[in-house]
Design an enzyme around this catalytic site. Structure first.
Site, PDB file in Angstrom:
ATOM      1  N   GLU A  35       7.835   1.512   4.769  1.00  0.00           N
ATOM      2  CA  GLU A  35       6.978   0.309   5.740  1.00  0.00           C
ATOM      3  C   GLU A  35       7.424  -0.991   5.355  1.00  0.00           C
ATOM      4  OE1 GLU A  35       2.991   0.863   6.463  1.00  0.00           O
ATOM      5  OE2 GLU A  35       2.823  -1.038   7.809  1.00  0.00           O
ATOM      6  N   HIS A  41       0.756  -1.114  -0.034  1.00  0.00           N
ATOM      7  CA  HIS A  41       0.017  -0.144   0.161  1.00  0.00           C
ATOM      8  C   HIS A  41       0.681   1.198  -0.018  1.00  0.00           C
ATOM      9  CE1 HIS A  41       0.661  -0.710   4.448  1.00  0.00           C
ATOM     10  NE2 HIS A  41       0.606   0.578   4.478  1.00  0.00           N
ATOM     11  N   HIS A  96       4.132   7.170   3.528  1.00  0.00           N
ATOM     12  CA  HIS A  96       4.936   6.234   3.105  1.00  0.00           C
ATOM     13  C   HIS A  96       4.303   5.327   2.302  1.00  0.00           C
ATOM     14  CE1 HIS A  96       1.762   4.652   6.148  1.00  0.00           C
ATOM     15  NE2 HIS A  96       1.992   3.380   5.611  1.00  0.00           N
TER      16      HIS A  96
HETATM   17 CO    CO Z   1       1.298   1.573   6.150  1.00  0.00          CO
END
Ligand code: CO
Length: 147
Positions: free
Chosen positions: A139, A15, A88
């Site tokens: 991440e 994502h 992110h």
């Molecule tokens: Co995230």
């Protein structure tokens, strides 16, 4: 002796994280502009200090995050980016502990204690400091379904 290429750690792009002043308003914008619908409605993730919602796209997800509580880590980002913005990118990794140890061995800093926390998908996550990644907060998450 040749230079050994490090093992590739980045799996699927899971994502893109987007910090929002208001998830509700951001969802409404994506609906109106792009015809996108929310796939996971807003829920609280108190351990991370955020509200979260997901919008699915064909090959990935948008993770909308909004501050939850006075200690939310998103407040600082919104201070610098008052309208919200891209926060992110998240990649899946085969093994979160191996990925963390590899990041450290390769000279990158893990945010916080470095102990993986449970993220919005219910699997362990870590964040790599953007000072080591060209300014992009990365991440890393254990591949969902492996847990
Ligand atoms: Co995230």
């Amino acid at each position: 002796m040749g230079h050994a290429m490090p093992e590739m750690l980045l799996g699927r792009l899971n994502h893109v994280g987007i910090a929002c002043v208001s998830i509700d308003e951001t969802v409404a914008m994506y609906e109106q502009l792009f015809g996108a619908t929310v796939s996971t409605p807003k829920f609280a993730l108190p351990a991370q200090g955020v509200w979260v919602a997901f919008i699915d796209v064909a090959n990935s997800q948008l993770e909308l995050i909004e501050p939850l509580g006075a200690e939310s880590p998103i407040h600082g980002f919104l201070k610098k980016n008052p309208n919200g913005g891209q926060h992110h990118m998240c990649f899946e990794v085969a093994d979160i502990i191996e990925a963390r140890d590899a990041m450290r061995a390769r000279g990158a800093t893990i945010l916080g204690t470095g102990e993986p926390r449970i993220g919005a998908h219910g699997v362990p996550i870590i964040f790599v400091h953007p000072k080591d990644t060209g300014g992009v907060l990365i991440e890393l998450m254990a591949t969902p379904g492996d847990h």
